[in-house]
Enzyme design. Sequence first.
Site, short mmCIF file in Angstrom:
data_model
loop_
_atom_site.label_atom_id
_atom_site.label_comp_id
_atom_site.label_asym_id
_atom_site.label_seq_id
_atom_site.Cartn_x
_atom_site.Cartn_y
_atom_site.Cartn_z
N LYS A 259 75.79 78.30 51.22
CA LYS A 259 76.32 78.21 52.59
C LYS A 259 75.51 77.28 53.47
O LYS A 259 76.03 76.70 54.42
CB LYS A 259 76.42 79.60 53.21
CG LYS A 259 77.55 80.41 52.59
CD LYS A 259 78.13 81.40 53.55
CE LYS A 259 79.40 82.02 53.00
NZ LYS A 259 79.14 82.92 51.85
N GLU B 68 81.23 82.50 63.15
CA GLU B 68 81.69 83.84 62.81
C GLU B 68 80.96 84.26 61.56
O GLU B 68 80.54 83.42 60.77
CB GLU B 68 83.20 83.83 62.54
CG GLU B 68 83.60 83.47 61.09
CD GLU B 68 83.29 82.04 60.67
OE1 GLU B 68 83.04 81.20 61.55
OE2 GLU B 68 83.26 81.77 59.45
N SER C 46 76.62 80.54 42.97
CA SER C 46 76.65 80.16 44.39
C SER C 46 75.49 80.75 45.18
O SER C 46 75.07 80.19 46.19
CB SER C 46 77.98 80.59 45.01
OG SER C 46 78.23 81.95 44.76
C1 LIG Z 1 79.98 83.59 51.13
C2 LIG Z 1 79.68 83.52 49.69
C3 LIG Z 1 80.67 83.26 48.73
C4 LIG Z 1 82.13 83.15 49.07
O1 LIG Z 1 82.47 82.12 49.93
P1 LIG Z 1 83.18 80.78 49.46
O2 LIG Z 1 83.52 80.12 50.73
O3 LIG Z 1 84.37 81.16 48.64
O4 LIG Z 1 82.19 80.02 48.65
C5 LIG Z 1 80.30 83.13 47.41
N1 LIG Z 1 79.01 83.27 47.02
C6 LIG Z 1 78.02 83.52 47.90
C7 LIG Z 1 76.63 83.67 47.41
C8 LIG Z 1 78.32 83.66 49.26
O5 LIG Z 1 77.33 83.93 50.14
#
Ligand SMILES: *Cc1c(COP(=O)(O)O)cnc(C)c1O
Length: 417
Positions: free
Chosen positions: A88, A110, A378
């Site tokens: 993020k 948000e 992610s």
């Molecule tokens: C917020 C988040 C997501 C989901 O959000 P996307 O916009 O679909 O990427 C996925 N993995 C992590 C670690 C997150 O913090």
Amino acid sequence: MTHSDNGFFGKYGGMYVAEVLRRPLDELNAAFAFYMNDSEFIEELDIIRRDYIGRETPLYFAPTATQLLGGAQIYIKLEGLANTGAHKINNAIGQCLLAKRMGKKRIIAETGAGQHGVATAAACAKLGLECVVYMGEVDVYRQQPNVATMELYGAKVVPVDSGSRTLKDAVNEAMRDWAANFETTHYVLGSALGPAPFPDIVREFQSVIGREVKRQCAERKIEIGAMVACVGGGSNSIGFFEPFINEKEPRLIGAEAGGVGPGVGENASRMTGNASREGIVQGYKSRFLLDEDGQSLPTRSISAGLDYMGIGPQLAELGMSGRIEFTSILDAEALEAIVFFARNEGVLFAMESAHAGAAAMKIAKEIPSDKAIIINMSGRGDKDLFITNPVFRRSEWIQFLKAETERIESDKDIHDK
Ligand SMILES: *Cc1c(COP(=O)(O)O)cnc(C)c1O
């Protein structure tokens, strides 16, 4: 290029907003187009990515997982090693730097689970911007660790007490603030959705993930069979897939939250679920979990970051056209994937990312052993102690929390600072 056609990806996307929001959105669109072609801006962003975020993030070959799963070579893009622990920050830094160039002094955002709020608060602290984060009252109550982190970074967290007091109400409140204050304020939207131009902006700032993967694979002569990412709003997945979208290969696979089952209210499967419908919600046309009257339905997932009723318009389009395959992963399967990669590779997936890990585990045998599956991790799992511990070691965790409460209450040296 995978840029939208005037804000649209096929029939999805657009800018369905009240008149007052057109000006800030148009202004943002123009600034984005300008600065993405400004070499000074790009250079500054590259330096911040390198020195502050810690890019490039590693592409890790997972030898034991490869052997145990018995098919494709398994590689993991360790996006969770980025500063603040998840992807993020890529978007937060990009948008905050853009806002600064636009002369904005104040940032609003948000947040639902709090991850986007944390990333934005960190980016504002780094860049010297004022930061206000709107968060549903219910989420403030249940996501205290992230609220505390945002406050440490100097952000003001504003609890939203309207509607269901969760993410969608926080979005409405942020939009209202922006409409009133856009002369001084930029709204950092957290995923690749919302009214145009946000889906283009967020994809662009996250596509650094996919560009690195492409380069890393070329350098190491890795042939990609499939790429797998989890899909909440869709920012990590669209950024990871971006450089490959216009090519026929590799397979691109999005893992949605299957929650506890296929029933309405039991999951957050916007592409594969029983309640998936087309709609226009919060400024854009896409696929949502809606009832027959177009009212939003409750969602469920063990992973807070995937627990959202809508999906980004570009992913909806690419899913309907067949370029991206969608699959749905149950809570229990995601938990299994966390244990599998922790024990066998020493890599701790975030609850969200574990949905991608689980999807890769399922398809590993379908891909020949001379090709790779790349999993986008992610985020890393440190943040999920409060979710995994009650599952894996319930009674010890309850005992620990009770003892901690007593310790804090009885320790006179701990004061509110
Ligand atoms: C917020 C988040 C997501 C989901 O959000 P996307 O916009 O679909 O990427 C996925 N993995 C992590 C670690 C997150 O913090």
